[in-house]
Design an enzyme around this catalytic site. Structure first.
Site, PDB file in Angstrom:
ATOM      1  N   HIS A 262      -1.554  -2.336  -9.761  1.00 17.65           N
ATOM      2  CA  HIS A 262      -2.544  -1.760  -8.856  1.00 17.65           C
ATOM      3  C   HIS A 262      -3.755  -2.670  -8.824  1.00 17.65           C
ATOM      4  O   HIS A 262      -4.122  -3.229  -9.849  1.00 17.65           O
ATOM      5  CB  HIS A 262      -2.951  -0.354  -9.320  1.00 17.65           C
ATOM      6  CG  HIS A 262      -3.625   0.427  -8.250  1.00 17.65           C
ATOM      7  ND1 HIS A 262      -4.961   0.298  -7.978  1.00 17.65           N
ATOM      8  CD2 HIS A 262      -3.125   1.315  -7.361  1.00 17.65           C
ATOM      9  CE1 HIS A 262      -5.259   1.087  -6.970  1.00 17.65           C
ATOM     10  NE2 HIS A 262      -4.178   1.711  -6.568  1.00 17.65           N
TER      11      HIS A 262
ATOM     12  N   HIS B  33       0.871  -1.190   0.000  1.00 17.02           N
ATOM     13  CA  HIS B  33       0.000   0.000   0.000  1.00 17.02           C
ATOM     14  C   HIS B  33       0.902   1.232   0.000  1.00 17.02           C
ATOM     15  O   HIS B  33       1.648   1.468  -0.936  1.00 17.02           O
ATOM     16  CB  HIS B  33      -0.927  -0.105   1.222  1.00 17.02           C
ATOM     17  CG  HIS B  33      -2.053   0.870   1.271  1.00 17.02           C
ATOM     18  ND1 HIS B  33      -2.412   1.680   0.227  1.00 17.02           N
ATOM     19  CD2 HIS B  33      -2.939   1.175   2.282  1.00 17.02           C
ATOM     20  CE1 HIS B  33      -3.448   2.432   0.576  1.00 17.02           C
ATOM     21  NE2 HIS B  33      -3.784   2.143   1.826  1.00 17.02           N
TER      22      HIS B  33
ATOM     23  N   ASP C 248       3.164   5.813  -7.105  1.00 15.30           N
ATOM     24  CA  ASP C 248       4.298   5.748  -6.183  1.00 15.30           C
ATOM     25  C   ASP C 248       5.639   5.558  -6.861  1.00 15.30           C
ATOM     26  O   ASP C 248       6.677   5.857  -6.289  1.00 15.30           O
ATOM     27  CB  ASP C 248       4.073   4.633  -5.163  1.00 15.30           C
ATOM     28  CG  ASP C 248       2.993   5.022  -4.184  1.00 15.30           C
ATOM     29  OD1 ASP C 248       2.869   6.233  -3.953  1.00 15.30           O
ATOM     30  OD2 ASP C 248       2.295   4.151  -3.673  1.00 15.30           O
TER      31      ASP C 248
HETATM   32  N1  ACO Z   1       5.688  -6.901 -10.107  1.00 17.20           N
HETATM   33  C1  ACO Z   1       5.663  -8.088 -10.733  1.00 17.20           C
HETATM   34  N2  ACO Z   1       4.551  -8.831 -10.892  1.00 17.20           N
HETATM   35  C2  ACO Z   1       3.429  -8.348 -10.370  1.00 17.20           C
HETATM   36  C3  ACO Z   1       3.362  -7.106  -9.698  1.00 17.20           C
HETATM   37  C4  ACO Z   1       4.553  -6.378  -9.580  1.00 17.20           C
HETATM   38  N3  ACO Z   1       4.569  -5.189  -8.960  1.00 17.20           N
HETATM   39  N4  ACO Z   1       2.095  -6.891  -9.294  1.00 17.20           N
HETATM   40  C5  ACO Z   1       1.393  -7.948  -9.701  1.00 17.20           C
HETATM   41  N5  ACO Z   1       2.188  -8.831 -10.348  1.00 17.20           N
HETATM   42  C6  ACO Z   1       1.790 -10.085 -11.019  1.00 17.20           C
HETATM   43  C7  ACO Z   1       1.559 -11.195 -10.014  1.00 17.20           C
HETATM   44  O1  ACO Z   1       2.728 -11.938  -9.805  1.00 17.20           O
HETATM   45  C8  ACO Z   1       0.495 -11.980 -10.724  1.00 17.20           C
HETATM   46  O2  ACO Z   1       1.097 -12.744 -11.747  1.00 17.20           O
HETATM   47  P1  ACO Z   1       0.580 -14.234 -12.090  1.00 17.20           P
HETATM   48  O3  ACO Z   1      -0.778 -14.038 -12.680  1.00 17.20           O
HETATM   49  O4  ACO Z   1       1.607 -14.766 -13.015  1.00 17.20           O
HETATM   50  O5  ACO Z   1       0.542 -14.967 -10.775  1.00 17.20           O
HETATM   51  C9  ACO Z   1      -0.371 -10.913 -11.388  1.00 17.20           C
HETATM   52  O6  ACO Z   1       0.523  -9.829 -11.641  1.00 17.20           O
HETATM   53  C10 ACO Z   1      -1.544 -10.443 -10.565  1.00 17.20           C
HETATM   54  O7  ACO Z   1      -1.047 -10.058  -9.278  1.00 17.20           O
HETATM   55  P2  ACO Z   1      -1.934  -9.911  -7.980  1.00 17.20           P
HETATM   56  O8  ACO Z   1      -1.048  -9.999  -6.788  1.00 17.20           O
HETATM   57  O9  ACO Z   1      -3.083 -10.845  -8.066  1.00 17.20           O
HETATM   58  O10 ACO Z   1      -2.499  -8.452  -8.142  1.00 17.20           O
HETATM   59  P3  ACO Z   1      -3.207  -7.603  -7.002  1.00 17.20           P
HETATM   60  O11 ACO Z   1      -4.223  -6.780  -7.690  1.00 17.20           O
HETATM   61  O12 ACO Z   1      -3.638  -8.452  -5.870  1.00 17.20           O
HETATM   62  O13 ACO Z   1      -1.990  -6.699  -6.455  1.00 17.20           O
HETATM   63  C11 ACO Z   1      -0.639  -4.872  -5.869  1.00 17.20           C
HETATM   64  C12 ACO Z   1      -1.953  -5.324  -6.515  1.00 17.20           C
HETATM   65  C13 ACO Z   1      -0.592  -5.338  -4.391  1.00 17.20           C
HETATM   66  C14 ACO Z   1      -0.595  -3.346  -5.888  1.00 17.20           C
HETATM   67  C15 ACO Z   1       0.547  -5.487  -6.657  1.00 17.20           C
HETATM   68  O14 ACO Z   1       0.488  -5.071  -8.010  1.00 17.20           O
HETATM   69  C16 ACO Z   1       1.904  -5.158  -6.046  1.00 17.20           C
HETATM   70  O15 ACO Z   1       2.350  -5.848  -5.148  1.00 17.20           O
HETATM   71  N6  ACO Z   1       2.569  -4.070  -6.556  1.00 17.20           N
HETATM   72  C17 ACO Z   1       3.828  -3.643  -6.002  1.00 17.20           C
HETATM   73  C18 ACO Z   1       3.557  -2.789  -4.784  1.00 17.20           C
HETATM   74  C19 ACO Z   1       3.017  -1.444  -5.145  1.00 17.20           C
HETATM   75  O16 ACO Z   1       3.532  -0.734  -6.009  1.00 17.20           O
HETATM   76  N7  ACO Z   1       1.950  -1.028  -4.409  1.00 17.20           N
HETATM   77  C20 ACO Z   1       1.381   0.300  -4.566  1.00 17.20           C
HETATM   78  C21 ACO Z   1      -0.060   0.246  -4.819  1.00 17.20           C
HETATM   79  S1  ACO Z   1      -0.599   1.873  -5.212  1.00 17.20           S
HETATM   80  C22 ACO Z   1      -0.871   2.656  -3.757  1.00 17.20           C
HETATM   81  O17 ACO Z   1      -0.992   2.125  -2.701  1.00 17.20           O
HETATM   82  C23 ACO Z   1      -0.947   4.160  -3.883  1.00 17.20           C
END
Ligand code: ACO
Length: 428
Positions: free
Chosen positions: A305, A266, A363
């Site tokens: 996201h 987050h 971010d």
């Molecule tokens: N890097 C690499 N792969 C990723 C990333 C990432 N940042 N985010 C998602 N994925 C991949 C996952 O591995 C998954 O792949 P798969 O289908 O092969 O298993 C797929 O994309 C879907 O991922 P989920 O975890 O199901 O996506 P979710 O919607 O639950 O996660 C989140 C969203 C938590 C923001 C995620 O993208 C993440 O961890 N990002 C990095 C942290 C980040 O930047 N957070 C900021 C959010 S914005 C804010 O708070 C203002």
């Protein structure tokens, strides 16, 4: 009048229920599942992928179209033409202020920026190297102990004064947290500055020298605050609402929001994104790092996201600000910035990221801007909290003002042991 619509749910034992469909002003229709308990069943949606937890008039997001509106106004317009204090008024009160309302609101907030002198002593209880978010959770929560005069949450005037106090004092506490961390004296707020100038003054000034805020940098921070001001029912806002639903006071609720914001999935993402860039270290290592992401050894921080599966509209604004700030500070050739741009290019053109709809989020860019402004990495999430405070308090206020508001209480699917009898120690 619109004809009521229903969704029909039929269980495999033949029992059936008609669930009313609800329509908002924007966004998909919603099925009201309240009545399900009459069938003795619940729904299961652990990370809230398909569940609305409340009705809200404040913020609208369309993740597929990349839209974000505060009270109906597109974020791009607010970031370009408005300022943070005006956005705060809008989020809290529902409408843009008139000139007179804005002056009055701005003056009101300024006159609440000082904290009780006793609060300053709390800092001494923390180690100097404590993470600033740990200090924020503690000190903002401690505000509850100071304002017994206005903690009747059912009194709209009390809620309003608490909202003003939080908006005004969280930046002061955030700046004090930084000063304590770096061992410099606290700087008291100065009322002739704007909200954002004042925050920069409390962060960067010292008693030894005059401080003149740079308008381009003030504007950049103003935008960061505007872009982070609210984001409907995200993890920290939902935490504030859930804590508040029990009747807890707003200072305690906002402290719980700060705790939820801290995590790297987050609000901690801006700090994590910058640490990641430092870890990669050089453009020549981008390809190798991206391979590690594809091999699922780690995630690309600042990418992806839950809701935006297209470009994050805040990221587009922040990207532009990022270029402005780096140009103003002569940092276009900064190693980390070049590295960030190289990473952005690789990720935007690589099928792995395209297929998963992983775009840079706000971010990714805000971390670079904050670093250029001279804000230490461990303060990044604190800056996010300063911006988000108005969203938390507006959402909390909206919830408490709702008729028939009830304590939030999710249900569960129990997967533990069935009933069993206690076994005496000697027989285990
Ligand atoms: N890097 C690499 N792969 C990723 C990333 C990432 N940042 N985010 C998602 N994925 C991949 C996952 O591995 C998954 O792949 P798969 O289908 O092969 O298993 C797929 O994309 C879907 O991922 P989920 O975890 O199901 O996506 P979710 O919607 O639950 O996660 C989140 C969203 C938590 C923001 C995620 O993208 C993440 O961890 N990002 C990095 C942290 C980040 O930047 N957070 C900021 C959010 S914005 C804010 O708070 C203002």
């Amino acid at each position: 009048m619109e004809t009521p619509r229903f969704a029909t749910l039929t269980l495999d034992d033949g029992r059936s229920i008609q669930l009313p469909m609800m329509t908002g002003t924007l966004g998909p229709d919603v099925i009201d599942i309240h009545g399900l308990s009459t069938l003795g069943v619940f729904t299961y949606d652990p990370a809230f992928f398909s569940t609305a937890s409340c009705m809200s008039d404040i913020t609208f997001i369309d993740g597929d179209a990349g839209l974000l509106y505060y009270r109906g106004y597109p974020i791009e317009q607010l970031a370009k033409d408005s300022d943070f204090i005006e956005v705060c008024y809008l989020l809290l009160n529902g409408e843009l202020p008139s000139a007179a309302q804005k002056t009055e609101f701005s003056s009101l907030i300024k006159h609440h920026t000082m904290v009780h002198d006793q609060l300053a002593r709390f800092f001494n209880g923390f180690r100097r190297d404590a993470h600033p978010m740990a200090v924020m959770v503690g000190v903002v929560g401690a505000l509850s102990a100071f304002y017994h005069d206005s903690l009747d949450i059912n009194n709209p005037q009390h809620r309003q004064i608490s909202a003003h106090r939080l908006l005004a004092k969280v930046p002061t506490i955030a700046a004090m947290t930084h000063k304590y961390n770096v061992g410099e004296p606290f700087m008291y707020p100065k009322n002739h500055f704007s909200f954002v100038e004042n925050f920069m003054y409390m962060m960067f000034a010292t008693p030894a020298e005059d401080y003149v805020p740079n308008p381009i940098l003030v504007r950049a921070l103003e935008r960061i605050f505007i872009l982070h001001a609210d984001h409907e029912q995200n993890a920290s806002t939902s935490t504030v609402r859930l804590a508040g639903s029990s009747g807890a006071n707003p200072f305690a609720c906002v402290a719980s929001g700060i705790a939820a914001l801290w995590g790297p999935a987050h609000g901690g993402a801006n700090e994590a994104a910058l640490k990641m860039l430092e870890e990669i270290g050089d453009v020549s290592r981008v390809a190798e790092y991206v391979q590690g992401v594809k091999d699922k050894k780690y995630r690309l921080m600042g990418f992806g996201h839950r809701v935006y599966k297209n470009m994050d509209p805040r990221a587009a604004v922040m990207r532009e600000t990022c270029h402005e700030v780096l140009q103003e500070l002569g940092l276009e050739n900064d190693k980390l910035f070049k590295l960030a741009m190289a990473l952005e290019q690789v990720a935007l053109s690589d099928p792995y990221f395209i297929e998963r709809k992983l775009y840079p989020n706000v971010d990714f860019y805000s971390g670079i801007v904050l670093r250029a402004l001279g804000i230490p990495t461990n303060m990044f999430t604190v800056i996010f909290a300063v911006g988000r405070t108005i969203g938390w308090i507006s959402q909390w206020n909206e919830m408490i003002a709702e008729k028939g508001q009830k304590i939030g209480r999710p249900r569960q699917l129990y997967t533990g042991s069935p009933r069993r009898d206690f076994v005496a120690m000697t027989k285990r």
